[in-house]
Each structure stands twice: as structure tokens, then as C-alpha cells.
Design a protein around this motif. Structure first.
Motif, PDB file in Angstrom:
ATOM      1  N   MET A   9      51.658  70.176  59.185  1.00 12.45           N
ATOM      2  CA  MET A   9      51.144  69.027  58.451  1.00 12.45           C
ATOM      3  C   MET A   9      49.758  69.305  57.883  1.00 12.45           C
ATOM      4  O   MET A   9      49.455  68.968  56.728  1.00 12.45           O
ATOM      5  CB  MET A   9      51.088  67.820  59.403  1.00 12.45           C
ATOM      6  CG  MET A   9      50.832  66.491  58.726  1.00 12.45           C
ATOM      7  SD  MET A   9      52.262  65.892  57.817  1.00 12.45           S
ATOM      8  CE  MET A   9      51.647  65.925  56.140  1.00 12.45           C
ATOM      9  N   SER A  10      48.898  69.931  58.682  1.00 13.56           N
ATOM     10  CA  SER A  10      47.539  70.240  58.222  1.00 13.56           C
ATOM     11  C   SER A  10      47.562  71.194  57.038  1.00 13.56           C
ATOM     12  O   SER A  10      46.817  71.020  56.065  1.00 13.56           O
ATOM     13  CB  SER A  10      46.722  70.855  59.369  1.00 13.56           C
ATOM     14  OG  SER A  10      46.535  69.921  60.409  1.00 13.56           O
ATOM     15  N   ALA A  11      48.420  72.223  57.133  1.00 15.03           N
ATOM     16  CA  ALA A  11      48.514  73.182  56.033  1.00 15.03           C
ATOM     17  C   ALA A  11      48.960  72.475  54.755  1.00 15.03           C
ATOM     18  O   ALA A  11      48.408  72.721  53.673  1.00 15.03           O
ATOM     19  CB  ALA A  11      49.485  74.306  56.390  1.00 15.03           C
ATOM     20  N   LEU A  12      49.940  71.583  54.872  1.00 10.04           N
ATOM     21  CA  LEU A  12      50.417  70.869  53.685  1.00 10.04           C
ATOM     22  C   LEU A  12      49.312  70.018  53.071  1.00 10.04           C
ATOM     23  O   LEU A  12      49.111  70.007  51.856  1.00 10.04           O
ATOM     24  CB  LEU A  12      51.621  69.995  54.059  1.00 10.04           C
ATOM     25  CG  LEU A  12      52.223  69.184  52.909  1.00 10.04           C
ATOM     26  CD1 LEU A  12      52.873  70.099  51.891  1.00 10.04           C
ATOM     27  CD2 LEU A  12      53.222  68.161  53.436  1.00 10.04           C
ATOM     28  N   GLN A  13      48.582  69.296  53.906  1.00 14.37           N
ATOM     29  CA  GLN A  13      47.557  68.409  53.375  1.00 14.37           C
ATOM     30  C   GLN A  13      46.346  69.167  52.844  1.00 14.37           C
ATOM     31  O   GLN A  13      45.647  68.670  51.961  1.00 14.37           O
ATOM     32  CB  GLN A  13      47.139  67.398  54.450  1.00 14.37           C
ATOM     33  CG  GLN A  13      48.252  66.424  54.798  1.00 14.37           C
ATOM     34  CD  GLN A  13      47.797  65.252  55.631  1.00 14.37           C
ATOM     35  OE1 GLN A  13      46.824  65.332  56.377  1.00 14.37           O
ATOM     36  NE2 GLN A  13      48.499  64.132  55.517  1.00 14.37           N
ATOM     37  N   MET A  14      46.090  70.354  53.362  1.00 13.59           N
ATOM     38  CA  MET A  14      44.978  71.154  52.859  1.00 13.59           C
ATOM     39  C   MET A  14      45.333  71.895  51.576  1.00 13.59           C
ATOM     40  O   MET A  14      44.441  72.309  50.825  1.00 13.59           O
ATOM     41  CB  MET A  14      44.526  72.159  53.924  1.00 13.59           C
ATOM     42  CG  MET A  14      43.821  71.530  55.109  1.00 13.59           C
ATOM     43  SD  MET A  14      43.429  72.749  56.392  1.00 13.59           S
ATOM     44  CE  MET A  14      42.152  73.701  55.563  1.00 13.59           C
ATOM     45  N   ALA A  15      46.609  72.084  51.318  1.00 15.69           N
ATOM     46  CA  ALA A  15      47.029  72.823  50.121  1.00 15.69           C
ATOM     47  C   ALA A  15      46.652  72.035  48.864  1.00 15.69           C
ATOM     48  O   ALA A  15      46.913  70.835  48.772  1.00 15.69           O
ATOM     49  CB  ALA A  15      48.530  73.073  50.155  1.00 15.69           C
ATOM     50  N   THR A  16      46.054  72.732  47.911  1.00 20.45           N
ATOM     51  CA  THR A  16      45.607  72.072  46.676  1.00 20.45           C
ATOM     52  C   THR A  16      46.406  72.501  45.451  1.00 20.45           C
ATOM     53  O   THR A  16      46.054  72.143  44.329  1.00 20.45           O
ATOM     54  CB  THR A  16      44.113  72.337  46.434  1.00 20.45           C
ATOM     55  OG1 THR A  16      43.888  73.745  46.329  1.00 20.45           O
ATOM     56  CG2 THR A  16      43.271  71.759  47.564  1.00 20.45           C
ATOM     57  N   VAL A  17      47.470  73.263  45.646  1.00 21.05           N
ATOM     58  CA  VAL A  17      48.368  73.581  44.534  1.00 21.05           C
ATOM     59  C   VAL A  17      49.235  72.359  44.250  1.00 21.05           C
ATOM     60  O   VAL A  17      49.358  71.459  45.091  1.00 21.05           O
ATOM     61  CB  VAL A  17      49.259  74.800  44.866  1.00 21.05           C
ATOM     62  CG1 VAL A  17      48.430  76.063  44.976  1.00 21.05           C
ATOM     63  CG2 VAL A  17      50.046  74.556  46.152  1.00 21.05           C
ATOM     64  N   PRO A  18      49.852  72.266  43.078  1.00 22.13           N
ATOM     65  CA  PRO A  18      50.780  71.169  42.815  1.00 22.13           C
ATOM     66  C   PRO A  18      51.894  71.128  43.848  1.00 22.13           C
ATOM     67  O   PRO A  18      52.424  72.173  44.254  1.00 22.13           O
ATOM     68  CB  PRO A  18      51.319  71.496  41.418  1.00 22.13           C
ATOM     69  CG  PRO A  18      50.245  72.312  40.779  1.00 22.13           C
ATOM     70  CD  PRO A  18      49.656  73.132  41.887  1.00 22.13           C
ATOM     71  N   LYS A  19      52.248  69.912  44.285  1.00 19.54           N
ATOM     72  CA  LYS A  19      53.284  69.731  45.307  1.00 19.54           C
ATOM     73  C   LYS A  19      54.280  68.686  44.817  1.00 19.54           C
ATOM     74  O   LYS A  19      53.904  67.572  44.460  1.00 19.54           O
ATOM     75  CB  LYS A  19      52.645  69.279  46.635  1.00 19.54           C
ATOM     76  CG  LYS A  19      51.786  70.340  47.304  1.00 19.54           C
ATOM     77  CD  LYS A  19      51.045  69.818  48.527  1.00 19.54           C
ATOM     78  CE  LYS A  19      49.819  69.016  48.151  1.00 19.54           C
ATOM     79  NZ  LYS A  19      48.942  68.734  49.321  1.00 19.54           N
ATOM     80  N   LEU A  20      55.547  69.054  44.807  1.00 18.54           N
ATOM     81  CA  LEU A  20      56.622  68.175  44.366  1.00 18.54           C
ATOM     82  C   LEU A  20      57.673  68.080  45.461  1.00 18.54           C
ATOM     83  O   LEU A  20      57.927  69.069  46.161  1.00 18.54           O
ATOM     84  CB  LEU A  20      57.272  68.713  43.085  1.00 18.54           C
ATOM     85  CG  LEU A  20      56.326  69.032  41.912  1.00 18.54           C
ATOM     86  CD1 LEU A  20      57.103  69.696  40.785  1.00 18.54           C
ATOM     87  CD2 LEU A  20      55.631  67.771  41.420  1.00 18.54           C
ATOM     88  N   THR A  21      58.285  66.912  45.608  1.00 19.19           N
ATOM     89  CA  THR A  21      59.322  66.728  46.626  1.00 19.19           C
ATOM     90  C   THR A  21      60.536  66.036  46.028  1.00 19.19           C
ATOM     91  O   THR A  21      60.401  65.071  45.269  1.00 19.19           O
ATOM     92  CB  THR A  21      58.785  65.897  47.817  1.00 19.19           C
ATOM     93  OG1 THR A  21      57.845  66.678  48.544  1.00 19.19           O
ATOM     94  CG2 THR A  21      59.912  65.486  48.757  1.00 19.19           C
ATOM     95  N   VAL A  22      61.714  66.570  46.374  1.00 23.30           N
ATOM     96  CA  VAL A  22      62.984  65.945  46.009  1.00 23.30           C
ATOM     97  C   VAL A  22      63.721  65.602  47.299  1.00 23.30           C
ATOM     98  O   VAL A  22      64.006  66.486  48.113  1.00 23.30           O
ATOM     99  CB  VAL A  22      63.852  66.886  45.145  1.00 23.30           C
ATOM    100  CG1 VAL A  22      65.203  66.235  44.852  1.00 23.30           C
ATOM    101  CG2 VAL A  22      63.132  67.248  43.850  1.00 23.30           C
TER     102      VAL A  22
END
Length: 511
Positions: free
Chosen positions: A384-397
Motif C-alpha cells: 500500500m505504501s509503495a502504491l501511494q508513494m508512486a507518482t507515475v500515472p496510475k489507472l485501474t480497471v
């Protein structure tokens, strides 16, 4: 001027030393390798780099009194082009004292690391080594000299590193492999801290080399290896392919490529990949292959944490990092190993400006004593921390179900820049049947059970989420590829030339 100091004599000396250094170890050792189908260190570099592009560094380095005994000091280094882009590499020459580590060849590695970081070059390690050279490193003098670089094993991911495990890898080969972003292993090769023989001497325990550091251990149990292959050639080709998805350095966007003919041709049939019965499993990899550019799906760690899928791919020519659940394995409930694998993958993508695309069908996380013994809460939060720290574009389907904390880990709750759901999506704290039992204390066959399930199912529909704008789009499944291409264009990091903040660049390589 004496005869031996004339220009002609100097040139003769140069050619003699050049031939000696390029000849590597004994001819008999090279012959045996060839007969066994094993490439030598120079042949591996020829395979890695574009034809005619290799420029060697440190050809005349050696250790000891006689340069003939340690040509190039067992580690061949230099620059070349991979797919037309400049890169650097170190190839271990096992025919020269087992490619053992010395102060001299350590300087060669240090030089390649510095140049790669400063000039923006990917760095490749072709590993096969026996560890530290004895007696060179014995005693206080040898040990004191070997620890002269306090940043020797520090990674800030300035440029991509890739490593191939092509034989026994002990010492520096194992360390630099573990520090690399991509690790490919040939079956029959080994990677461990030390050899089985040394383990027996030190502990008295008898263990087989393959058990101690073989491909099955690292691809299925430790997760250290991203890909397993059968030959040196396949390993080197895999490195070339891996690097094609990444920028040369962290200061630029990931490369774009032309979209192959036939990409997206199965999108009008993609919903057929989902079973009519929503509790029935299916192959998520078929969904992913249908969406991405033709033949661009490149899975990492397929044998580790199998309930999760991590892969590099291209969508409309854009490099992307795919994260998905795998319903064929435990219904897609994410194992702790899958969390570890996904967190590491997010670090890779964020460090090198690769957008993340989630495809979710997750009933939750795998639970039970085994999960808790593996520090389940900490692994889930690392992810979860890695996801929230990531600043690249993030898309979810959201393809089908997405329950509980997994909703956040897979990009829901504003943890993605855009969240879309198929009409088949189900979002809630837990499965409707389980929720009815918890809330009302009734189960299948009890009066009112089916009616209460229907009520919960209405609340878990994507339309309820879209109604409160918790998903930004409900998608016709056949439009998914076009939607992602459009959103990748919209969410480009224009102000920074495609470069994110890279908050994860110093994240430990294996945590």
C-alpha cells in the motif's frame, strides 16, 4: 634508443598483450564450455550488444605478477549499444580463476557503475563467479583495501540494472544480481552466498547445490529471479527485451514504440473470456494479452506469488506496468508473496517513469496462520505504501470483484488517477454471501437468505460507485483498450517531460 624501445617494438608488445588478454583463460577451458553449449564471456557480450558496437574498458588490467595468468582480471567490461541505445556491461570470465573478485577487477566494476550513473547508461551484469580470490583478499590488508567504497552496494536507481545468472554465482555476482532491477536465470546455474562445499565445511550440513541456490528455489520460493530460461542466449535476449520497455536513465520518459498490426483485434470478444458464472475462475492473462499491444506482454516472476500478476507491456505504444490478480490461483486472493512481488514491481515502475495499470478481480488477501507467519499486515502495508508513494500515472480497471482492503491496494479510493469498472464489477467490504451471514446470522438454505443477498448485490454494483463518483467510468469491456490509450495520453507528466518524483528510488531492493 634501444631496440626494445623502438615504435615497432612497442607496437609488437601491444599486439602481444592484446592477444593474450582477449584470449581469456586456457583454450581447453573454452573448448569444454563450447562443447557443453555454454557461451564464454566475450561471446555473451557479442550477443548482448548490437553488432560491432562494443568498446572494451580495462582490457589490460590484471592481478598478481604475471598478466598472462589473469587476462582482463577475469571480468570483461565496456560499452555498447542495445537496440540502438548506449549501455554498459560487465561480463564475468569464469575461465580466468573462476572470475573471482579482486581489488583490480573491483575497480573495473566501480568504474562502470560510476559512468553508467553519471552518463545515463543501463548497466548489465552477466554473472558467473566463484567469490573472492584467495589469497589476494586474505588478511587485514586485503580486507581493508576491499572496503574502500562506502557506496559500493547503494542503489538510487539512476539507470536500469539487469543481471543474468549464467553459472555459479557467489560473491560479487550474487550481490550485484540481487541489486538489479531484472534478474534472469539459466537452468543449471546457481546463486547463493556460498557454495554447497563451503556450507558443509562451515556448518557440517550436507546440502545439494541446486537446493541451496538453484532456479526452482529462486523462481518459486525466494522470488529473487524474474525469469527462468534454458540457455545463455535466451537469458541475454530477455535482458535486451526488458530494457526495451525502460528509459536509458531515470531522467527521461519510457520509450514509445510503433503499435504492431493486429493489436486490439480481440477486444470485441473480450467479455467472452469471463465465465457466465461469477464464481467460476478464468485466465486473467488472456484478458491482459487482449488489451495490450500485440506480443508485448512480458511477465515477471510468474512462478512466485502466483495469485498476483506483474508484467511489462505496451498499450498504444506506451510502456506500462500491469498489475493484476490471477483468479486461476486461489480465486485471485492475494498471497503475501504476491504483495511482496507487486510492491517490488511498483518500485521498478515508479523509479523509471512507467505508468501503472491495475486489472482487479480480488476477493481479498489470503488469510490464515501461514499468512500471519509471513507478516501479512506488514507486507500488505508495504504494498500500500509503495502504491501511494508512486507518482507515475496510475489507472485501474475493475473487472469483477474487489473487496475489503484489496480495494485500496488495487487502486480504488483515489489511489489511482482514474478508476473504471466493467458492468460485471462488484465492490464491497466482503462477498455478499459472507456479508449476509455476518450481518444476519443466516446461511444458504435459510429463509430470506437469497433476498438479502440480492439486496447486498445491489449495493456492490458499479452503478452505485459511479453514482457517487467513486469510479470515474463504467466501461463497455470492448472499449477498455481505447479507454486506457486515451487516459495514458491525458495523464502524461507533461510538466516534467514524463519524469515522476521517483520517491521510491531508494526503496530497498528486496523488502
Amino acid at each position: 634508443m634501444t631496440q626494445k624501445h623502438t615504435p615497432a617494438a612497442a607496437l609488437e608488445e601491444f599486439e602481444k598483450r592484446q592477444a593474450m588478454a582477449q584470449g581469456m583463460g586456457a583454450a581447453e577451458k573454452l573448448r569444454r564450455r563450447q562443447e557443453a553449449g555454454r557461451m564464454d564471456a566475450r561471446a555473451r557480450l557479442d550477443r548482448l550488444f548490437d553488432a560491432g558496437s562494443f568498446s572494451e574498458v580495462g582490457l589490460f588490467a590484471y592481478s598478481g605478477e604475471d598478466p598472462a595468468q589473469t587476462p582482463a582480471d577475469g571480468k570483461i567490461a565496456g560499452y555498447g549499444r542495445i537496440g540502438g541505445r548506449e549501455a554498459a556491461a560487465v561480463s564475468n570470465d569464469f575461465t580466468v580463476m573462476g572470475a573471482s573478485s579482486t581489488i583490480v577487477n573491483g575497480r573495473k566494476i566501480g568504474h562502470m557503475k560510476r559512468v553508467a550513473a553519471q552518463r545515463g547508461l543501463p548497466l548489465v551484469f552477466l554473472g558467473e563467479s566463484s567469490g573472492a580470490r584467495i589469497p589476494d583478499t586474505m588478511g587485514a590488508t586485503g580486507m581493508g583495501a576491499s572496503g574502500s567504497d562506502p557506496a559500493q552496494y547503494m542503489r538510487l536507481r539512476e539507470t536500469p540494472w539487469a543481471a543474468a545468472i549464467l553459472g555459479p554465482c557467489f560473491g560479487s555476482s550474487s550481490w550485484y544480481t540481487c541489486l538489479s532491477d531484472f534478474k534472469v536465470m539459466r537452468r543449471g546455474a546457481l546463486l547463493s552466498v556460498s557454495s554447497a562445499q563451503l556450507v558443509r565445511q562451515a556448518t557440517g550440513a550436507s546440502v545439494e547445490a541446486e537446493e541451496l541456490g538453484g532456479w526452482r528455489l529462486h523462481s518459486e520460493s525466494t522470488g529473487l529471479v524474474d525469469l527462468v530460461v534454458d540457455t545463455d542466449e535466451e537469458a541475454i535476449d530477455a535482458i535486451r527485451r526488458f530494457l526495451s520497455y525502460l528509459p536509458s536513465h531515470a531522467g527521461e520518459a519510457a520509450p514509445r514504440q510503433a503499435v504492431p498490426a493486429g493489436s486490439g483485434e480481440d477486444m470485441d470478444r473480450i467479455l467472452d473470456l469471463l465465465p457466465a458464472n461469477r464464481t467460476q475462475v478464468y485466465d486473467m492473462k488472456k484478458v491482459l494479452r487482449a488489451v495490450v499491444d500485440k506480443d508485448s506482454f512480458f511477465e515477471l516472476k510468474p512462478g512466485f506469488g502466483k495469485t498476483g500478476i506483474t508484467a511489462l507491456a505496451r498499450i498504444g505504444g506506451h510502456s506500462v506496468g500491469l498489475i493484476a490478480s490471477n483468479p486461476l490461483q486461489r480465486g485471485g486472493a492475494l498471497q503475501i508473496e504476491a504483495c511482496q512481488k507487486i510492491a517490488s514491481f511498483i518500485v521498478l515502475c515508479d523509479s523509471f517513469n512507467i505508468p501503472l495499470v491495475n486489472f482487479a478481480d480480488v476477493p481479498g488477501f489470503a488469510i490464515g496462520l501461514d499468512a500471519e507467519l509471513k507478516a501479512a499486515p506488514a507486507r500488505i502495508m508495504n504494498y500500500m505504501s509503495a502504491l501511494q508513494m508512486a507518482t507515475v500515472p496510475k489507472l485501474t480497471v475493475i473487472v469483477r470483484k474487489l473487496y475489503g482492503q484489496a480495494y485500496l491496494n488495487m487502486g480504488g479510493g483515489r489511489n489511482s488517477d482514474e478508476v473504471a469498472a466493467w458492468p460485471t464489477g462488484e465492490i464491497g467490504f466482503m462477498a455478499p454471501a459472507a456479508a449476509v451471514t455476518v450481518v444476519h446470522g443466516i446461511g444458504p438454505g435459510d429463509a430470506g437468505f437469497e433476498e438479502k443477498i440480492e439486496a447486498f448485490e445491489r449495493e456492490t454494483s458499479p452503478w452505485a460507485m459511479a453514482g457517487q463518483f467513486s469510479v470515474q467510468e463504467v466501461l463497455r469491456p470492448g472499449d477498455t483498450r481505447d479507454y486506457l490509450i486515451r487516459m495514458l495520453e491525458v495523464h502524461q507528466l507533461r510538466a516534467t517531460g514524463g519524469v515522476g518524483q521517483r520517491l521510491l528510488r531508494a526503496w530497498p531492493c528486496y523488502l
